[in-house]
Design a protein around this motif. Structure first.
Motif, short mmCIF file in Angstrom:
data_model
loop_
_atom_site.label_atom_id
_atom_site.label_comp_id
_atom_site.label_asym_id
_atom_site.label_seq_id
_atom_site.Cartn_x
_atom_site.Cartn_y
_atom_site.Cartn_z
N LEU A 148 0.87 -1.18 0.00
CA LEU A 148 0.00 0.00 0.00
C LEU A 148 0.90 1.23 0.00
O LEU A 148 1.71 1.41 0.90
CB LEU A 148 -0.91 0.01 1.22
N THR A 149 0.76 2.05 -1.01
CA THR A 149 1.57 3.26 -1.16
C THR A 149 0.68 4.48 -1.05
O THR A 149 -0.38 4.53 -1.68
CB THR A 149 2.31 3.27 -2.51
N GLU A 150 1.10 5.46 -0.27
CA GLU A 150 0.34 6.71 -0.14
C GLU A 150 1.14 7.83 -0.81
O GLU A 150 2.35 7.97 -0.58
CB GLU A 150 0.07 7.05 1.32
N LEU A 151 0.44 8.63 -1.63
CA LEU A 151 1.08 9.72 -2.36
C LEU A 151 0.44 11.05 -1.97
O LEU A 151 -0.69 11.11 -1.51
CB LEU A 151 0.90 9.52 -3.88
N ALA A 152 1.21 12.11 -2.19
CA ALA A 152 0.68 13.47 -2.02
C ALA A 152 1.03 14.27 -3.27
O ALA A 152 2.16 14.18 -3.78
CB ALA A 152 1.29 14.13 -0.79
N SER A 153 0.06 15.02 -3.78
CA SER A 153 0.33 15.87 -4.95
C SER A 153 0.76 17.26 -4.47
O SER A 153 0.58 17.61 -3.30
CB SER A 153 -0.91 15.98 -5.83
N GLN A 154 1.29 18.03 -5.38
CA GLN A 154 1.72 19.39 -5.04
C GLN A 154 0.53 20.30 -4.74
O GLN A 154 0.69 21.39 -4.20
CB GLN A 154 2.54 19.98 -6.18
N PHE A 155 -0.68 19.82 -5.05
CA PHE A 155 -1.90 20.60 -4.76
C PHE A 155 -2.61 20.12 -3.50
O PHE A 155 -3.72 20.53 -3.21
CB PHE A 155 -2.86 20.53 -5.95
N GLY A 156 -1.96 19.20 -2.77
CA GLY A 156 -2.51 18.75 -1.51
C GLY A 156 -3.39 17.52 -1.59
O GLY A 156 -3.89 17.03 -0.57
N GLU A 157 -3.58 16.95 -2.79
CA GLU A 157 -4.40 15.74 -2.92
C GLU A 157 -3.62 14.53 -2.42
O GLU A 157 -2.41 14.43 -2.60
CB GLU A 157 -4.80 15.52 -4.38
N ARG A 158 -4.33 13.61 -1.77
CA ARG A 158 -3.73 12.36 -1.31
C ARG A 158 -4.34 11.20 -2.10
O ARG A 158 -5.52 11.21 -2.44
CB ARG A 158 -3.97 12.14 0.18
N ARG A 159 -3.52 10.17 -2.36
CA ARG A 159 -3.97 9.03 -3.16
C ARG A 159 -3.33 7.76 -2.62
O ARG A 159 -2.18 7.74 -2.19
CB ARG A 159 -3.62 9.25 -4.63
N TYR A 160 -4.11 6.65 -2.68
CA TYR A 160 -3.61 5.34 -2.29
C TYR A 160 -3.39 4.48 -3.53
O TYR A 160 -4.21 4.49 -4.46
CB TYR A 160 -4.60 4.62 -1.38
N LEU A 161 -2.29 3.72 -3.53
CA LEU A 161 -2.03 2.72 -4.56
C LEU A 161 -1.88 1.37 -3.86
O LEU A 161 -1.05 1.22 -2.96
CB LEU A 161 -0.75 3.02 -5.35
N LEU A 162 -2.65 0.39 -4.29
CA LEU A 162 -2.53 -0.97 -3.79
C LEU A 162 -2.00 -1.81 -4.96
O LEU A 162 -2.66 -1.91 -6.00
CB LEU A 162 -3.90 -1.48 -3.33
N HIS A 163 -0.82 -2.40 -4.81
CA HIS A 163 -0.20 -3.02 -5.98
C HIS A 163 0.54 -4.30 -5.62
O HIS A 163 0.96 -4.50 -4.47
CB HIS A 163 0.73 -2.02 -6.68
N TRP A 164 0.73 -5.13 -6.64
CA TRP A 164 1.41 -6.42 -6.47
C TRP A 164 1.84 -6.97 -7.83
O TRP A 164 1.51 -6.42 -8.88
CB TRP A 164 0.49 -7.41 -5.74
N TYR A 165 2.62 -8.07 -7.78
CA TYR A 165 3.07 -8.78 -8.98
C TYR A 165 2.49 -10.19 -8.97
O TYR A 165 2.22 -10.76 -7.91
CB TYR A 165 4.60 -8.91 -9.01
N GLU A 166 2.34 -10.75 -10.17
CA GLU A 166 1.96 -12.16 -10.30
C GLU A 166 2.81 -12.83 -11.36
O GLU A 166 2.97 -12.30 -12.46
CB GLU A 166 0.47 -12.29 -10.66
N ILE A 167 3.39 -13.98 -10.98
CA ILE A 167 4.17 -14.80 -11.91
C ILE A 167 3.58 -16.19 -11.89
O ILE A 167 3.65 -16.89 -10.86
CB ILE A 167 5.66 -14.88 -11.50
#
Length: 500
Positions: free
Chosen positions: A415-434
């Motif tokens: 789970l990755t949390e990001l912040a934009s230069q305009f103050g917006e916050r966003r979550y990324l949920l990510h993974w790999y599959e082989i």
């Protein structure tokens, strides 16, 4: 030249030539990195410096001490097959490690224990040819910000921290990758080892100087960022906001390096080995015509040649494998989720040279839940699923808040949390599959891919990202939605790839 001496030079030349053939890709890719990245420009000076140190030792090495040994063949074999593993998986960092650990091991094999012990530091210093350390950049960005913000607060500069963005009344600063200080840190460490070796005889002094050469650039970089923001504050953003702040940084680093040298010179050990050196030169005169050995042992070199041939045969067999075609996984399930292709993802992921990729929005029926998605497929032969060039998000618009490991439906996610230069916050949920195996670690994914390819098996895989704005959905809701609908989400995204 005595025949035995001639044999040594011929056999050594053959072994080093074979090393060049086996590890040429590791050498070539490392040199590319040295050229392209200013972080590793110093690597061009490592081998010449090692040769200079070896040349300086010539007077204390008797040719009679040169006796090839079989002991290094064990780690050398490991390095040769690590190179094979790295070539198959296209893992450049492992290529570089294998390449520049095998060289000192090969020299040890050729000259034997006694001479290798005399040349211990030059052989160790070869390892600084490995272009490694840029993985520390995100941590150094965080550390630099953690140190500089309290300093600004202590000097009464009004400041608001939003991830790596620093807002003051006069404007905004970003502690970008260039502000991490990684280039100066790595160069300082290399300089610290070299200077400690040539300036001190005491192990304690050498260790202290190396530690200082690690700590000083970290603290200095934080002071540099502090000074830049303070200058922008005091000058109403007239100074230290453009190219000039890079110039200030270069001047500051030069001053810090000069201070390190002054400290080293203050405590430098006195050279009292003149008599010893003269005695060594005299010893060189006496032994320069000595035969290396009445029976030069070529068995270690023959063993190295056999190992190298085995590696090349294995690599050739792998190169004959066919490129796999994309097929849907076996565990695809029927589902009633709706999916709509949508190219303009707000967080702008970028995965280069994907064989297939698709952006979209996954919607759960009878709810208001919409999750942005991205999936990229790599067949394991062309582009790389794991690459330092890939980006989870556009780093010009977003900065990293942090990563967390999560277990969802008994599978690992990041789970990755990001912040934009305009103050917006966003979550990324990510993974790999082989091949239906689930990973959230890039390194484990890469290693597993290489392992499959080494065995001649299908190593194709995907990267999947789910994303929501923090204003739209709380992280707990994203996790619960994913847990309830994971098989359906996977099936929807794989089907979207198949339809492209």
């Amino acid at each position: 030249m005595p025949n035995q001496n001639r044999t040594f030079y011929v056999v050594s030349g053959l072994a080093l030539s074979l090393w060049l053939v086996i590890f040429y890709q590791g050498i070539a890719t490392a040199v590319d990195v040295w050229f392209v990245s200013e972080i590793f420009n110093h690597c061009f000076f490592v081998l010449p410096f090692c040769l200079f140190l070896i040349y300086q030792k010539r007077s204390v090495i008797s040719v009679a001490d040169i006796k090839p040994t079989l002991l290094p063949i064990i780690p050398l074999t490991g390095a040769v097959f690590l190179q094979l593993f790295a070539l198959v998986g296209d893992i450049k960092i492992l290529m570089h490690i294998a390449t520049f650990t095998s060289l000192p091991l090969l020299i040890w094999l050729l000259v034997g224990h006694k001479v290798a012990k005399t040349l211990a530091f030059p052989l160790f210093f070869i390892l600084f040819c490995i272009p490694v350390g840029d993985q520390l950049i995100p941590y150094l960005q965080e550390l630099t910000t953690d140190i500089s913000v309290p300093l600004l607060e202590l000097t009464n500069v009004p400041i608001y921290r939003n991830g790596l963005y620093l807002d003051i009344p006069e404007g905004r600063f970003l502690v970008a990758e260039a502000c991490s200080g990684i280039s100066f840190l790595i160069s300082s460490i290399v300089f610290g080892f070299a200077y400690a070796y040539v300036s001190f005889t005491s192990i304690k002094k050498r260790a202290i100087f190396v530690v200082v050469s690690v700590l000083v650039p970290i603290l200095a970089n934080a002071l540099r960022v502090y000074g830049i923001v303070l200058t922008g504050h005091l000058s109403d953003m007239q100074y230290a906001v453009g190219a000039d702040h890079l110039i200030y940084g270069g001047v500051f680093y030069t001053i810090v390096l000069f201070i390190l040298i002054l400290l080293g010179e203050r405590f430098r050990d006195k050279k009292v080995a003149v008599a010893t050196e003269q005695a060594a030169i005299s010893q060189e005169d006496k032994t320069e015509k000595t035969l290396i050995s009445s029976n030069y042992n070529v068995i270690p070199v023959v063993c190295f040649i056999l190992v190298a041939l085995g590696q090349q045969v294995w690599l050739y067999n792998i190169s004959q494998l066919n490129k796999p075609e994309f097929i849907l996984p076996k565990n695809i399930v029927s589902n009633n989720l709706s999916y709509q292709a949508h190219v303009n993802n707000a967080w702008a992921p970028e995965f280069k040279d994907a064989d297939k990729e698709d952006f979209g929005v996954v919607s759960v029926p009878s709810t208001q839940i919409n999750v942005e998605s991205y999936i990229a497929y790599y067949n394991g032969v062309g582009g790389e699923l794991i690459s330092s060039e890939h980006r989870l998000y556009g780093d010009k618009q977003w900065s990293l808040i942090g990563h967390q490991n999560k277990i969802i439906a008994q599978q690992p996610f990041t789970l990755t949390e990001l912040a934009s230069q305009f103050g917006e916050r966003r979550y990324l949920l990510h993974w790999y599959e082989i091949n239906d195996k689930h990973f959230n670690s890039a390194s484990k994914t890469k290693l597993y891919q290489a392992y499959l390819m080494l065995l001649g098996k299908n190593a194709s895989g995907v990267k999947i990202i789910l994303s929501v704005s923090k204003e739209y959905m709380l992280v707990d809701e994203l996790i619960s939605t994913t847990e309830k609908n994971l098989p359906e989400i996977r099936s929807t995204l794989y089907q979207a790839l198949a339809d492209k």
